[in-house]
Scaffold this motif. Sequence first.
Motif, mmCIF file in Angstrom:
data_model
loop_
_atom_site.group_PDB
_atom_site.id
_atom_site.type_symbol
_atom_site.label_atom_id
_atom_site.label_comp_id
_atom_site.label_asym_id
_atom_site.label_seq_id
_atom_site.Cartn_x
_atom_site.Cartn_y
_atom_site.Cartn_z
ATOM 1 N N ASP A 205 -0.275 16.292 0.569
ATOM 2 C CA ASP A 205 -1.548 16.299 -0.135
ATOM 3 C C ASP A 205 -1.399 15.599 -1.484
ATOM 4 O O ASP A 205 -0.431 15.830 -2.214
ATOM 5 N N GLY A 206 -2.348 14.760 -1.802
ATOM 6 C CA GLY A 206 -2.332 14.068 -3.092
ATOM 7 C C GLY A 206 -1.540 12.786 -3.104
ATOM 8 O O GLY A 206 -1.584 12.043 -4.084
ATOM 9 N N GLU A 207 -0.804 12.499 -2.023
ATOM 10 C CA GLU A 207 -0.033 11.255 -1.964
ATOM 11 C C GLU A 207 -0.928 10.115 -1.474
ATOM 12 O O GLU A 207 -1.654 10.277 -0.492
ATOM 13 N N GLU A 208 -0.844 8.990 -2.154
ATOM 14 C CA GLU A 208 -1.692 7.850 -1.829
ATOM 15 C C GLU A 208 -0.930 6.869 -0.942
ATOM 16 O O GLU A 208 0.065 6.290 -1.357
ATOM 17 N N VAL A 209 -1.404 6.685 0.253
ATOM 18 C CA VAL A 209 -0.759 5.780 1.199
ATOM 19 C C VAL A 209 -1.202 4.351 0.911
ATOM 20 O O VAL A 209 -2.391 4.047 0.884
ATOM 21 N N LYS A 210 -0.233 3.473 0.686
ATOM 22 C CA LYS A 210 -0.534 2.071 0.384
ATOM 23 C C LYS A 210 -0.520 1.186 1.625
ATOM 24 O O LYS A 210 -1.154 0.129 1.641
ATOM 25 N N SER A 211 0.213 1.601 2.645
ATOM 26 C CA SER A 211 0.348 0.783 3.853
ATOM 27 C C SER A 211 0.680 1.694 5.018
ATOM 28 O O SER A 211 1.464 2.646 4.868
ATOM 29 N N VAL A 212 0.068 1.438 6.171
ATOM 30 C CA VAL A 212 0.398 2.142 7.406
ATOM 31 C C VAL A 212 0.949 1.103 8.373
ATOM 32 O O VAL A 212 0.290 0.091 8.648
ATOM 33 N N VAL A 213 2.138 1.363 8.896
ATOM 34 C CA VAL A 213 2.860 0.346 9.665
ATOM 35 C C VAL A 213 3.131 0.838 11.083
ATOM 36 O O VAL A 213 3.823 1.842 11.280
ATOM 37 N N PHE A 214 2.581 0.129 12.051
ATOM 38 C CA PHE A 214 2.869 0.391 13.462
ATOM 39 C C PHE A 214 4.011 -0.523 13.908
ATOM 40 O O PHE A 214 4.073 -1.695 13.519
ATOM 41 N N LEU A 215 4.883 -0.001 14.755
ATOM 42 C CA LEU A 215 5.920 -0.799 15.408
ATOM 43 C C LEU A 215 5.443 -1.044 16.829
ATOM 44 O O LEU A 215 5.375 -0.101 17.639
ATOM 45 N N ALA A 216 5.091 -2.285 17.147
ATOM 46 C CA ALA A 216 4.306 -2.544 18.352
ATOM 47 C C ALA A 216 4.919 -3.607 19.245
ATOM 48 O O ALA A 216 5.482 -4.591 18.772
#
Length: 277
Positions: free
Chosen positions: A161-172
Motif C-alpha cells: 500500500d502506498g507504493e507507486e508502480v512506475k512500470s509493469v513488465v510481462f515476460l512473454a
Amino acid sequence: MTVQSAIARAAGFATEPVAIVWTDTKPEGALEFRPGVWGCVMWMYARVAKDKKTAVFTRETIGCIGAALGLGFGRPFERHSAKSEEGFCSFLSNGIEGAQDRAAYTAVVESGRDERNKKVLARGERLLKNPEVAKAFLAALPEYDIKEQYIVMMPLSQVGDGEEVKSVVFLADADQISALSILANYGTGTITERVTVAAGASGCQAIGACVYAEGEGERPRAVIGLTDITARRNVRKMLGKDKLTFAVPYSMFLEMETYVPGSFLESDEWKELIASE
C-alpha cells in the motif's frame, strides 16, 4: 495492495508481472549486487520473474552504468570503464576505430579491468554505427535522476500500500506478445500508436526509462524490449531463447486489465492456441 493480473491468468503466463517501484524503504531480504561489482540488471529481473524474488538497486549497487541510465540513477559515465560520455559512445559503437581522440581512448582500453573488457572496449559493442550515432541515441534516451534511494523490482502481487508502480513488465512469448499487443489497442482502434519496440535500448532501459517516459505522456504506449543481444545472452539459461519483455506504465496496465472480460482471451480460438503449445 494486492494486484493479481487478470491478463496473466487469461493469457497463460507462467510468470507473474514484475513491478518496478521507486522508494526510500529498502525491502528486507532482497537480492542486491555488492557495491562496485559489475552485474547485469536483467539477471535480477529474471530471478524476480521466475523465482518471485525481490531485487533492490542503489546508486552503488546498480551493477552497470547502462542500468543507471535505464532505471533512473542519472548518467554517471565516469564510473564506466570507458571513463566518459565520449568514451561510452565509442564503447557502444566501433571502439578505437571511431574514437575522436584515438590515443586517449586507446589509453582507456589499456586500463580495462581484464582482457575481455579490454577487447570489448577496443572493438566496441557495435550496437550503433559510430560514436555520433551513439551520442544521438543517448540524447533520445529519456533521462531520470530520481530523488528516492532505492529502485525495487518485485512480483506485482507483492506491491505494498502506498507504493507507486512506475512500470509493469510481462515476460512473454510470441503468442503472449500478440495478446498483449491486441489489448494495448483494444479500446482505441489504433494499429501502430499504442505499442513501440525499444530498438537499440538495453534490456533494463526498455523496462525502465523508456516506460517511465511513456507514463508521462497523454497517450502512453507499451514498450517491447529484451531486444538487447547482450541481455539476451545473459539471461538465456534462465529464461530460454523465446522471450521478450512487454512493459507498460501502471495506468496503462490497469486500463488493459479492464479489457479482459468479454475479449478474445475468453474465446475458444485463444484457448485452443495456448492449449496447442
